[in-house]
Design an enzyme around this catalytic site. Structure first.
Site, mmCIF file in Angstrom:
data_model
loop_
_atom_site.group_PDB
_atom_site.id
_atom_site.type_symbol
_atom_site.label_atom_id
_atom_site.label_comp_id
_atom_site.label_asym_id
_atom_site.label_seq_id
_atom_site.Cartn_x
_atom_site.Cartn_y
_atom_site.Cartn_z
ATOM 1 N N ASN A 9 30.674 73.521 28.426
ATOM 2 C CA ASN A 9 31.639 73.283 29.499
ATOM 3 C C ASN A 9 32.254 74.591 29.971
ATOM 4 O OD1 ASN A 9 31.031 70.640 29.275
ATOM 5 N ND2 ASN A 9 32.804 70.112 28.020
ATOM 6 N N HIS A 55 28.200 78.794 28.756
ATOM 7 C CA HIS A 55 27.868 78.827 30.186
ATOM 8 C C HIS A 55 28.969 79.449 31.038
ATOM 9 C CE1 HIS A 55 24.835 75.290 29.471
ATOM 10 N NE2 HIS A 55 24.444 76.427 28.953
HETATM 11 P P1 NAD Z 1 25.507 66.119 31.993
HETATM 12 O O1 NAD Z 1 26.485 65.947 33.099
HETATM 13 O O2 NAD Z 1 24.079 66.295 32.348
HETATM 14 O O3 NAD Z 1 25.592 64.822 31.002
HETATM 15 C C1 NAD Z 1 26.769 64.345 30.441
HETATM 16 C C2 NAD Z 1 26.491 63.602 29.133
HETATM 17 O O4 NAD Z 1 27.724 63.104 28.635
HETATM 18 C C3 NAD Z 1 25.568 62.372 29.286
HETATM 19 O O5 NAD Z 1 24.661 62.337 28.190
HETATM 20 C C4 NAD Z 1 26.534 61.175 29.199
HETATM 21 O O6 NAD Z 1 25.934 60.023 28.621
HETATM 22 C C5 NAD Z 1 27.627 61.735 28.303
HETATM 23 N N1 NAD Z 1 28.952 61.165 28.529
HETATM 24 C C6 NAD Z 1 29.498 60.724 29.695
HETATM 25 N N2 NAD Z 1 30.767 60.328 29.492
HETATM 26 C C7 NAD Z 1 31.019 60.538 28.163
HETATM 27 C C8 NAD Z 1 32.172 60.350 27.341
HETATM 28 N N3 NAD Z 1 33.314 59.872 27.847
HETATM 29 N N4 NAD Z 1 32.095 60.686 26.036
HETATM 30 C C9 NAD Z 1 30.938 61.180 25.496
HETATM 31 N N5 NAD Z 1 29.826 61.362 26.235
HETATM 32 C C10 NAD Z 1 29.867 61.061 27.554
HETATM 33 O O7 NAD Z 1 26.047 67.309 31.098
HETATM 34 P P2 NAD Z 1 25.416 68.335 30.055
HETATM 35 O O8 NAD Z 1 24.386 67.672 29.199
HETATM 36 O O9 NAD Z 1 26.599 68.933 29.388
HETATM 37 O O10 NAD Z 1 24.639 69.470 30.914
HETATM 38 C C11 NAD Z 1 24.797 69.788 32.236
HETATM 39 C C12 NAD Z 1 25.306 71.199 32.537
HETATM 40 O O11 NAD Z 1 26.387 71.120 33.475
HETATM 41 C C13 NAD Z 1 25.924 71.939 31.393
HETATM 42 O O12 NAD Z 1 25.821 73.287 31.574
HETATM 43 C C14 NAD Z 1 27.385 71.534 31.539
HETATM 44 O O13 NAD Z 1 28.257 72.339 30.854
HETATM 45 C C15 NAD Z 1 27.592 71.657 33.010
HETATM 46 N N6 NAD Z 1 28.774 70.864 33.455
HETATM 47 C C16 NAD Z 1 30.013 71.221 32.940
HETATM 48 C C17 NAD Z 1 31.140 70.501 33.308
HETATM 49 C C18 NAD Z 1 32.478 70.925 32.704
HETATM 50 O O14 NAD Z 1 32.687 72.100 32.407
HETATM 51 N N7 NAD Z 1 33.409 70.001 32.492
HETATM 52 C C19 NAD Z 1 31.035 69.406 34.168
HETATM 53 C C20 NAD Z 1 29.755 69.076 34.686
HETATM 54 C C21 NAD Z 1 28.632 69.814 34.299
#
Ligand code: NAD
Length: 276
Positions: free
Chosen positions: A106, A123
């Site tokens: 994140n 990241h």
């Molecule tokens: P992703 O968005 O592809 O997937 C999210 C995952 O979290 C899914 O497997 C889903 O089933 C699960 N999920 C959804 N709600 C949940 C909850 N309440 N509790 C537990 N699990 C839950 O994300 P990813 O696999 O982390 O990879 C995508 C890339 O995008 C990464 O680099 C990520 O860090 C980045 N990203 C970061 C943020 C952030 O910093 N908050 C937000 C969006 C994407």
């Protein structure tokens, strides 16, 4: 320890005795703070675009203003978000166990804002910006004073500000990656929380932990490629699962005298029946 815990009893016992714990988190960890996962983003305002088409160096070269606007929107969401009870439960985990390392994909800084002390950002961080040519950091004040979208770089002619995050196809920052690999190969317990387990190299960290003999537990409402390898998959959201898990761990440790915090805040260990 008796059965009926969220974490299966042998795993709870193993966690109570863990010397080093790795917690890998992904976008799902922040979902309950109101920050959309990439999957959520596809159902929202940016549904016409795939994040993979915006979070790349090629997309920025093609249309920097569009990419900057997308990040502006994400930055707004991050600034308005607060850590949730699951983030705070991970802070409490640090008080129960000798070493807890958080490795996060994140970019929102919520673990640090909650108070976790050892957090490696694989990241980058969306609230920081850097020059897209020289990679030198650009101050918030410079960005604020700029009339351009994206702001120009203060360092390089024709350079632009870009978010200090790792885009698809880019290499990860060296120090966090090294720390993450060391934590994965040196831990005896690993949680993978809220990540699809698709994005590499993060996805391979729990597998590395497994190879080195650690127990691996996944917390995710959905199945992922890691699921078949994990000792347990908790099909729940991060906040409720972590709150329950940490409070059960605390209760089990108190009951068994597995670890006691000294007044100085250091851990001392007593032999419990489960250590034998
Ligand atoms: P992703 O968005 O592809 O997937 C999210 C995952 O979290 C899914 O497997 C889903 O089933 C699960 N999920 C959804 N709600 C949940 C909850 N309440 N509790 C537990 N699990 C839950 O994300 P990813 O696999 O982390 O990879 C995508 C890339 O995008 C990464 O680099 C990520 O860090 C980045 N990203 C970061 C943020 C952030 O910093 N908050 C937000 C969006 C994407």
């Amino acid at each position: 320890m008796t059965d009926g815990f969220l974490l299966e009893a042998p795993l709870l016992s193993r966690l109570a005795r863990a010397r080093a714990v790795l917690v890998l988190t992904g976008a799902g960890m922040s979902a309950e703070s109101g920050i959309p996962t990439f999957r959520d983003a596809q159902t929202g305002l940016w549904s016409r675009y795939r994040p993979e088409d915006l979070a790349t160096p090629e997309a920025f070269e093609r249309d920097p203003a569009r990419v900057w606007r997308w990040y502006e929107e994400r930055r707004r969401a991050v600034r308005g978000a607060e850590p949730h009870a699951g983030h705070r439960a991970l802070v409490e985990l640090e008080t129960l166990l000798p070493a807890v390392t958080i490795v996060t994909q994140n970019v929102d800084g919520l673990h640090q804002r909650a108070g976790s002390t050892t957090v490696w950002e694989l990241h980058g961080n969306i609230l920081r910006s850097r020059c897209h040519v020289s990679h030198r950091p650009i101050s918030a004040q410079w960005l604020q004073d700029s009339p351009h979208q994206p702001p120009r770089s203060p360092y390089v002619k024709n350079g632009l500000a870009r978010p200090d995050v790792v885009w698809f196809g880019e290499t990860l920052p060296e120090r966090p990656l090294e720390a993450a690999l060391a934590a994965a190969s040196g831990c005896d317990f690993c949680f993978s929380i809220g990540t699809t387990s698709w994005v590499q190299p993060a996805a391979s960290l729990p597998l590395l932990a497994l190879e080195h003999g650690a127990a691996v537990v996944e917390i995710n409402p959905d199945e992922t490629p890691l699921s078949p390898h994990a000792q347990q998959c908790i099909r729940d959201r991060a906040a409720s699962a972590l709150v329950t898990l940490v409070s059960e761990l605390r209760a089990a440790m108190q009951e068994n005298g597995t670890a006691v915090m000294t007044a100085a805040g250091q851990h001392t260990r007593k032999e419990s029946e489960h250590d034998q």
